[in-house]
Design a protein around this motif. Structure first.
Motif, PDB file in Angstrom:
ATOM      1  N   ASP A 163       0.859  -1.184   0.000  1.00 60.51           N
ATOM      2  CA  ASP A 163       0.000   0.000   0.000  1.00 60.51           C
ATOM      3  C   ASP A 163       0.894   1.233   0.000  1.00 60.51           C
ATOM      4  OD1 ASP A 163      -2.236   1.568   0.014  1.00 60.51           O
ATOM      5  OD2 ASP A 163      -2.953   0.964   1.985  1.00 60.51           O
ATOM      6  N   ARG A 164       0.271   2.412  -0.215  1.00 65.66           N
ATOM      7  CA  ARG A 164       0.996   3.681  -0.219  1.00 65.66           C
ATOM      8  C   ARG A 164       0.161   4.713   0.533  1.00 65.66           C
ATOM      9  NH1 ARG A 164       3.819   4.627  -5.858  1.00 65.66           N
ATOM     10  NH2 ARG A 164       3.076   6.752  -5.491  1.00 65.66           N
ATOM     11  N   PHE A 165       0.850   5.664   1.159  1.00 65.84           N
ATOM     12  CA  PHE A 165       0.158   6.696   1.920  1.00 65.84           C
ATOM     13  C   PHE A 165      -0.477   7.758   1.025  1.00 65.84           C
ATOM     14  CE2 PHE A 165       3.134   5.221   5.300  1.00 65.84           C
ATOM     15  CZ  PHE A 165       2.170   4.864   6.235  1.00 65.84           C
ATOM     16  N   ASP A 166      -0.119   7.805  -0.246  1.00 63.59           N
ATOM     17  CA  ASP A 166      -0.671   8.823  -1.139  1.00 63.59           C
ATOM     18  C   ASP A 166      -1.874   8.332  -1.930  1.00 63.59           C
ATOM     19  OD1 ASP A 166       1.187   7.120  -2.554  1.00 63.59           O
ATOM     20  OD2 ASP A 166       1.022   8.484  -4.253  1.00 63.59           O
ATOM     21  N   THR A 167      -2.245   7.073  -1.773  1.00 59.42           N
ATOM     22  CA  THR A 167      -3.350   6.538  -2.577  1.00 59.42           C
ATOM     23  C   THR A 167      -4.611   6.272  -1.771  1.00 59.42           C
ATOM     24  OG1 THR A 167      -2.475   4.296  -2.309  1.00 59.42           O
ATOM     25  CG2 THR A 167      -1.799   5.520  -4.276  1.00 59.42           C
ATOM     26  N   GLY A 168      -4.553   6.445  -0.464  1.00 58.71           N
ATOM     27  CA  GLY A 168      -5.726   6.234   0.373  1.00 58.71           C
ATOM     28  C   GLY A 168      -5.546   6.887   1.721  1.00 58.71           C
ATOM     29  N   PHE A 169      -6.619   6.914   2.500  1.00 62.78           N
ATOM     30  CA  PHE A 169      -6.580   7.536   3.828  1.00 62.78           C
ATOM     31  C   PHE A 169      -6.061   6.548   4.867  1.00 62.78           C
ATOM     32  CE2 PHE A 169      -9.388  10.421   1.654  1.00 62.78           C
ATOM     33  CZ  PHE A 169      -9.186  11.642   2.275  1.00 62.78           C
ATOM     34  N   HIS A 170      -5.288   7.078   5.807  1.00 63.04           N
ATOM     35  CA  HIS A 170      -4.786   6.299   6.938  1.00 63.04           C
ATOM     36  C   HIS A 170      -4.895   7.144   8.199  1.00 63.04           C
ATOM     37  CE1 HIS A 170      -3.093   3.017   4.483  1.00 63.04           C
ATOM     38  NE2 HIS A 170      -2.908   3.978   3.588  1.00 63.04           N
ATOM     39  N   VAL A 171      -5.027   6.460   9.343  1.00 61.47           N
ATOM     40  CA  VAL A 171      -5.156   7.140  10.622  1.00 61.47           C
ATOM     41  C   VAL A 171      -3.807   7.131  11.330  1.00 61.47           C
ATOM     42  CG1 VAL A 171      -6.313   7.180  12.862  1.00 61.47           C
ATOM     43  CG2 VAL A 171      -7.579   6.485  10.807  1.00 61.47           C
ATOM     44  N   PHE A 172      -3.336   8.321  11.677  1.00 59.05           N
ATOM     45  CA  PHE A 172      -2.071   8.497  12.379  1.00 59.05           C
ATOM     46  C   PHE A 172      -2.378   9.031  13.774  1.00 59.05           C
ATOM     47  CE2 PHE A 172      -1.595   9.361   7.864  1.00 59.05           C
ATOM     48  CZ  PHE A 172      -0.578   8.494   7.501  1.00 59.05           C
ATOM     49  N   GLY A 173      -1.797   8.413  14.807  1.00 56.28           N
ATOM     50  CA  GLY A 173      -2.128   8.854  16.150  1.00 56.28           C
ATOM     51  C   GLY A 173      -1.044   8.555  17.160  1.00 56.28           C
ATOM     52  N   VAL A 174      -1.151   9.246  18.291  1.00 57.87           N
ATOM     53  CA  VAL A 174      -0.355   8.909  19.471  1.00 57.87           C
ATOM     54  C   VAL A 174      -1.290   8.806  20.657  1.00 57.87           C
ATOM     55  CG1 VAL A 174       1.808   9.977  18.717  1.00 57.87           C
ATOM     56  CG2 VAL A 174       0.165  11.331  20.055  1.00 57.87           C
ATOM     57  N   GLU A 175      -0.919   7.936  21.589  1.00 57.11           N
ATOM     58  CA  GLU A 175      -1.513   7.919  22.914  1.00 57.11           C
ATOM     59  C   GLU A 175      -0.410   8.305  23.885  1.00 57.11           C
ATOM     60  OE1 GLU A 175      -3.554   4.242  23.601  1.00 57.11           O
ATOM     61  OE2 GLU A 175      -5.243   4.858  22.339  1.00 57.11           O
TER      62      GLU A 175
END
Length: 273
Positions: free
Chosen positions: A188-200
């Motif tokens: 997969d690639r980060f420029d072709t779809g949405f992804h969730v980025f987070g910190v706890e």
């Protein structure tokens, strides 16, 4: 219908040191009380109750030799169809060759500890440098970076579309000596779809996530200096830089305009936060 809830120096980065926590020592905590969310459901300018702007070229290209001029124009930042759109353009503007936008919640929403996450689709191309990060409040200039602390939830260079990284900066581990770890997508690639980025982020730990995959934890034992992340509060920054020390300049294969798309930004805490 989506809703909006409100309660209550990008730095030179040549590389980073990896943190040391192992899977069997990682602390996993869940923050369930939603305290701020922008779902970007109102067309036009971003919600001014949540977001302000950095404008211009900053000091020495925002400390990184970046090439863009940040604006608050609709050409560079707008909300359409439920998505925040930050657009980097190649154009002559106030002495710069590129324009883009940098949004921040300083003075509007700040918090110590909790889960901070955003669902985003990243741009593609040499010289593009989007980031989703937290910066400690400088107490109106009485404190300075890196003593105030910086938590980079997501950074990415546009010519490596399968790799992102999360880092921390503090006294003794800033800039090229920051502490962090990359995360690489498989198939997969980060420029072709949405992804969730987070910190706890809690007392004495910061957990890093991509699509709810815990891929790193940073604790005081992992940093070669003072742990400045038990102070607060920190505010949120979203930006799309062009050029600079980390990605280098765009080349002849970089296509403009490029966009950073943000579906939502959400912040949680627990009842004992």
């Amino acid at each position: 219908m989506k809703s909006i809830i409100l309660k209550g120096i990008v730095i030179i980065l040549f590389g980073f040191l990896s943190s040391c926590a192992t899977d069997d020592t990682q602390i996993v905590a869940r923050f369930t009380e939603l305290v701020m969310a922008d779902e970007f459901d109102t067309e036009g300018a971003p919600n001014s109750a949540i977001w302000g702007y950095d404008i211009g070229t900053g000091d020495n290209g925002w400390g990184n030799n970046e090439l863009q001029y940040y604006t608050d124009r609709s050409e560079n930042v707008t909300v359409q169809n439920g998505v925040l759109i930050i657009t980097a353009k190649e154009e002559a503007f106030n002495g710069a060759s590129y324009t883009s936008a940098r949004l921040l919640t300083k003075g509007k929403f700040e918090q110590t500890y909790g889960r901070f996450e955003a669902r985003m689709r990243l741009p593609y191309g040499k010289g593009l440098w989007p980031a989703f990060w937290l910066l400690g409040d400088d107490s109106n200039g009485t404190e300075v970076w890196p003593q105030i602390g910086e938590i980079d939830i997501m950074e990415y260079v546009g010519d490596e579309p399968t790799i992102m990284f999360g880092t921390v900066h503090g006294p003794g581990y800033s800039g090229g000596e920051s502490i962090g770890k990359p995360y690489q997508l498989e198939n997969d690639r980060f420029d072709t779809g949405f992804h969730v980025f987070g910190v706890e982020w809690g007392p004495n730990y910061i957990n890093y996530y991509v699509d709810d995959v815990l891929y790193n934890q940073i604790t005081p034992d992992d940093v070669p200096g003072e742990w400045v992340f038990n102070r607060g509060p920190f505010y949120i920054i979203l930006n799309l830089a062009v050029g600079g020390a980390l990605p280098g300049s765009p080349n002849e294969e970089t296509v403009f305009p490029q966009t950073l798309l943000v579906d939502y930004v959400r912040v949680y805490k627990n009842s004992n936060n």
